[in-house]
Design an enzyme around this catalytic site. Sequence first.
Site, PDB file in Angstrom:
ATOM      1  N   GLU A  82      66.459 -55.919  20.546  1.00  0.00           N
ATOM      2  CA  GLU A  82      66.861 -56.020  21.943  1.00  0.00           C
ATOM      3  C   GLU A  82      68.246 -56.655  22.085  1.00  0.00           C
ATOM      4  OE1 GLU A  82      62.382 -57.161  21.978  1.00  0.00           O
ATOM      5  OE2 GLU A  82      64.041 -57.181  20.540  1.00  0.00           O
TER       6      GLU A  82
ATOM      7  N   CYS B 239      60.183 -61.079  22.299  1.00  0.00           N
ATOM      8  CA  CYS B 239      59.912 -62.481  22.001  1.00  0.00           C
ATOM      9  C   CYS B 239      60.612 -63.346  23.057  1.00  0.00           C
ATOM     10  CB  CYS B 239      60.437 -62.809  20.603  1.00  0.00           C
ATOM     11  SG  CYS B 239      62.247 -62.892  20.511  1.00  0.00           S
TER      12      CYS B 239
ATOM     13  N   CYS C 186      64.487 -62.746  23.190  1.00  0.00           N
ATOM     14  CA  CYS C 186      64.856 -61.437  23.729  1.00  0.00           C
ATOM     15  C   CYS C 186      64.527 -61.323  25.213  1.00  0.00           C
ATOM     16  CB  CYS C 186      64.189 -60.329  22.914  1.00  0.00           C
ATOM     17  SG  CYS C 186      64.838 -60.274  21.220  1.00  0.00           S
TER      18      CYS C 186
END
Length: 152
Positions: A58, A86, A89
Amino acid sequence: MNMDNYDQKFMAAALEMAKKAFDDGEVPIGAVIVRNGEIVATGRNRREKEKNALLHAEIDAVNNACKALGGWRLWNCELYVTLEPCPMCAGAIINAHLPKVYFGAYDLKNGSCGTVTNLFEMPFTFKPEYRGGLMEEECSQLLKDFFKKLRK
């Protein structure tokens, strides 16, 4: 997961990026950023090769989109990624003002779009819309294949 051809096309493109990461010996996660039905940037996990903890798919895609579009606000774009973002990101997505996020597999250990926590529901200044489980089986299988190969 009910998915139209539009979503399937772009999730398949993210999956192709994940396969490139797999072939490179990286955890197979891929991402694409779309604007007006066109891919404007791609990204894939590059942490191992680049020795950089920040190079998740990302982050790679957001960085490439900002360069391609000449600005940091991606307010008219959509992100497709093969694994639930996560915390890092999800934070980058919020900060880039990406309004829509679609992901494949759920991340039971670090997922920050509802699985472990949900940063998109926190009272930040920007809240992306999101949907998970797009091509979930294909995305999950690629990760399983990678870790099976790693254990051999």
